[in-house]
Design a protein around this motif. Structure first.
Motif, short mmCIF file in Angstrom:
data_model
loop_
_atom_site.label_atom_id
_atom_site.label_comp_id
_atom_site.label_asym_id
_atom_site.label_seq_id
_atom_site.Cartn_x
_atom_site.Cartn_y
_atom_site.Cartn_z
N UNK A 171 0.83 -1.21 0.00
CA UNK A 171 0.00 0.00 0.00
C UNK A 171 0.86 1.25 0.00
N UNK A 172 1.98 1.20 0.69
CA UNK A 172 2.87 2.36 0.78
C UNK A 172 3.42 2.69 -0.61
N UNK A 173 3.80 3.93 -0.78
CA UNK A 173 4.37 4.35 -2.06
C UNK A 173 5.64 5.15 -1.88
N UNK A 174 6.26 5.00 -0.70
CA UNK A 174 7.45 5.81 -0.39
C UNK A 174 8.76 5.17 -0.79
N UNK A 193 -2.00 6.49 -2.31
CA UNK A 193 -2.54 5.61 -1.28
C UNK A 193 -4.05 5.80 -1.21
N UNK A 194 -4.79 4.80 -1.63
CA UNK A 194 -6.24 4.84 -1.66
C UNK A 194 -6.80 3.44 -1.86
N UNK A 195 -8.10 3.38 -2.09
CA UNK A 195 -8.76 2.08 -2.17
C UNK A 195 -8.26 1.25 -3.35
N UNK A 196 -8.05 1.88 -4.51
CA UNK A 196 -7.58 1.12 -5.66
C UNK A 196 -6.20 0.52 -5.40
N UNK A 197 -5.33 1.28 -4.78
CA UNK A 197 -4.01 0.75 -4.46
C UNK A 197 -4.11 -0.34 -3.38
N UNK A 436 -5.85 -3.97 8.32
CA UNK A 436 -4.68 -3.09 8.38
C UNK A 436 -4.80 -1.96 7.37
N UNK A 437 -5.23 -2.29 6.16
CA UNK A 437 -5.37 -1.27 5.12
C UNK A 437 -6.45 -0.25 5.48
N UNK A 438 -7.55 -0.71 6.04
CA UNK A 438 -8.62 0.20 6.47
C UNK A 438 -8.11 1.18 7.51
N UNK A 439 -7.33 0.66 8.46
CA UNK A 439 -6.80 1.55 9.51
C UNK A 439 -5.85 2.58 8.93
N UNK A 440 -5.10 2.24 7.90
CA UNK A 440 -4.22 3.20 7.26
C UNK A 440 -5.00 4.19 6.38
N UNK A 441 -5.99 3.68 5.65
CA UNK A 441 -6.75 4.56 4.75
C UNK A 441 -7.63 5.54 5.51
N UNK A 448 -2.39 6.69 5.13
CA UNK A 448 -0.98 6.34 5.27
C UNK A 448 -0.33 6.81 6.55
N UNK A 449 -1.13 7.34 7.49
CA UNK A 449 -0.56 7.88 8.74
C UNK A 449 -0.99 7.07 9.97
N UNK A 450 -1.46 5.84 9.75
CA UNK A 450 -1.97 5.04 10.87
C UNK A 450 -0.90 4.42 11.73
N UNK A 451 0.35 4.46 11.31
CA UNK A 451 1.44 3.90 12.11
C UNK A 451 1.86 2.50 11.69
N UNK A 452 1.00 1.79 10.99
CA UNK A 452 1.34 0.42 10.59
C UNK A 452 2.42 0.41 9.51
#
Length: 584
Positions: A171-174, A193-197, A436-441, A448-452
């Motif tokens: 999911x990350x793009x950094x 970083x979004x639902x499609x990704x 995990x993705x939901x918590x980040x989104x 992308x700021x959820x800490x995971x």
């Protein structure tokens, strides 16, 4: 020549096969018969039964003495080498592995796709109705028990940690590791970083854990089960070479192949156990405050090894079967908590979208070859590494799958092993990773700021797993209970890997005896624990892991020969040219 078994349901024992070797496949063509007779004469000098008979007295009674001693000495030599010089061993094996992945990456991709094609051919052809045994044989285990053991032995703890960590990384793009996080998503245009990704992240995770990897297990398990239960050969890796070298499988070539399988089994289970106890220790610290130091990890190795030995001694029908079914029960409870405690409707929509996306892209992903250096670096670090890991584990898992699959048709075997675990894994990954993705989104600071993502980039996989669980049920009593269930699954999956590994390697060293002597199950079960403990103390686990993955290259050649051998034998059987337990 050997006599037909008294009952069609009775497979000849290893002793029967060694003392009175199986007749080579007969042909209705006179020239073929002449060739077979010539081969018989040529092989008489090679059939030195003293090399392959099991010891009848003494400590090695019921085992092949030469292979047992050679395997133990090689294990000791590898442990001493990696333990006394871990940095040199790590550099040597790591550079070898890197060269293999860079040089033979495309070969791995093509080989795995060829194995999937072989699976499809078996299912769609008339060979699919062939049984793994006599024509009137039936499965030894119920479907539930069979699926439970398939999933427990073939998956292990990796799906717990990587079920959260891998989709989060994609999911990350950094580009935290110096290459793109997910070139498949980037090429599809989902760079933000979004639902499609997120869907692309789960699709790639499923690609690495799903059908492609299980196709490797299918071919190895099918080959071993076919030659053991249909052709009456030993349940051992050597038997898959019978179509090419005939009775020479009972000589040095066969011994070498089986010893390689033994070493892969010991080192594969030992490295996973050594790495895994550190993760279990983190979970125990979270639950009861135990310090996750070296002593704690050594105690965990001793505890898991003891339970594994007891399970292996009790056999497949008792200990291994019971623990595997218990694993499934607890897994259902955990995944149900993640589904119902998390964003249920969002996860269900994500499930449908991701499964459809995976089905559409499963073949293109398998055939994709990186175009740029950055993409190639990602592909080597993830896809090629995964294929090497699946290949390295396939002798161990494949033989265990063969052991529990007698009586099933080839079509039933292929579909069951290929589709059922893949489906379960995909659902697991979408629900685990989806949380995990939901918590980040939906993080309060923005996507992308959820800490995971930070935990995964730091490769703190246990922390990412338990943080995801906290995000679902909190840190109170429910959080403690869910964490306890996760720790239990970590330990129980290690037990099933270790006990099935012990059974597999003792089966190899007893030339296919599916009920090997108990004292050797104890010996090798303890040995696996000792190998893990010594290398953990000496910091040699990473070196041994690199060596194991590097060994996937020669194993891939053997696996391709397995596929070809099964196909040749099935074609000969269809023409009535092969002697099987069904027509003797």
């Amino acid at each position: 020549m050997s006599k037909a078994p008294s009952s069609p349901n009775r497979r000849p024992t290893t002793k029967d096969i060694i003392i009175a070797p199986l007749e080579p496949p007969q042909s209705s063509n006179d020239n073929d018969n002449d060739n077979d007779n010539d081969n018989d004469n040529d092989n008489e000098a090679i059939r030195d039964h003293t090399l392959t008979e099991l010891s009848q007295t003494g400590f090695f009674r019921g085992m092949h003495k030469g292979m047992s001693i050679a395997s133990a000495c090689l294990v000791l030599a590898f442990v001493l080498f990696t333990g006394l010089a871990p940095e040199f061993a790590g550099s040597l094996f790591g550079s070898t592995r890197g060269w293999i992945e860079q040089t033979f990456g495309n070969y791995y991709l093509i080989s795995v796709m060829a194995l999937i094609a072989m699976c499809a051919y078996i299912v769609l052809s008339r060979h699919g109705s062939v049984r793994l045994g006599a024509d009137d044989s039936r499965p030894e285990f119920s479907n539930f028990a069979w699926f439970s053991m398939l999933f427990s032995a073939g998956t292990g703890i990796g799906i717990l940690f990587f079920g959260v960590a891998e989709p989060t990384f994609y999911l990350d793009n950094g580009g935290a590791l110096g290459y793109p996080n997910n070139p498949h998503a980037d090429l599809a245009g989902a760079t933000a970083i979004g639902r499609e990704r997120a869907i692309d992240a789960l699709r790639v995770t499923m690609f690495h854990w799903g059908m492609h990897g299980w196709a490797i297990y299918v071919i190895v398990g099918m080959s071993l089960a076919y030659f053991a239960y249909r052709r009456g050969l030993p349940l051992a890796l050597r038997s898959s070479l019978y179509p090419f070298i005939g009775d020479r499988i009972y000589g040095p070539i066969g011994h070498t192949v089986d010893i390689i399988g033994v070493l892969g089994c010991v080192f594969g289970v030992a490295t996973s156990l050594g790495f895994g106890v550190s993760q279990i220790a983190v979970g125990l610290e979270r639950l009861v405050g135990i310090v996750p130091n070296l002593n704690t990890q050594l105690i965990l190795i001793a505890t898991i090894s003891t339970i594994s030995v007891v399970s292996a001694v009790s056999g497949v029908k008792r200990g291994i079967k019971i623990i595997s079914e218990l694993n499934i029960g607890v897994s259902v409870l955990v995944i149900g908590t993640f589904l119902l405690g998390g964003p249920t409707l969002w996860l269900l929509h994500l499930l449908g979208d991701t499964l459809l996306d995976y089905a559409i892209h499963i073949m293109p992903m398998g055939l994709w070859i990186a175009d740029t250096p950055d993409e190639a670096q990602w592909q080597q670090a993830w896809t090629i590494l995964y294929w090497g890991w699946w290949l390295a584990w396939s002798p161990f898992v494949g033989l265990f799958i063969a052991r529990i699959s007698r009586g099933r048709t080839l079509r039933e075997f292929v579909l069951g092993v290929l589709l059922v675990p893949t489906t379960i894994i995909c659902v697991w990954l979408i629900i685990f990773g989806g949380n995990a993705l939901y918590q980040e989104l939906h993080a309060t600071g923005g996507p992308g700021t959820g800490g995971l993502i930070e935990l995964v980039n730091a490769w703190n996989l246990p922390a990412a797993l338990f943080a995801t669980a906290d995000g679902i049920v909190g840190t109170g009593a429910l959080g403690w209970t869910l964490s306890a269930l996760l720790v239990f699954l970590l330990m129980s999956w290690f037990v099933t890997s270790s006990d099935s590994g012990t059974l597999v390697l003792t089966t190899l060293l007893s030339l296919g005896n599916d009920d090997p002597p108990q004292r050797f199950r104890i010996f090798w079960g303890v040995s696996i624990g000792l190998v893990a403990a010594v290398l953990l103390v000496a910091d040699g686990l990473k070196a041994l892991q690199a060596a194991l993955i590097a060994a996937a290259l020669p194993l891939s050649v053997v696996i391709l020969l397995m596929a070809a051998g099964v196909l040749v034998s099935l074609l000969r059987e269809a023409r009535g040219e092969a002697t099987t337990l069904a027509n003797r």
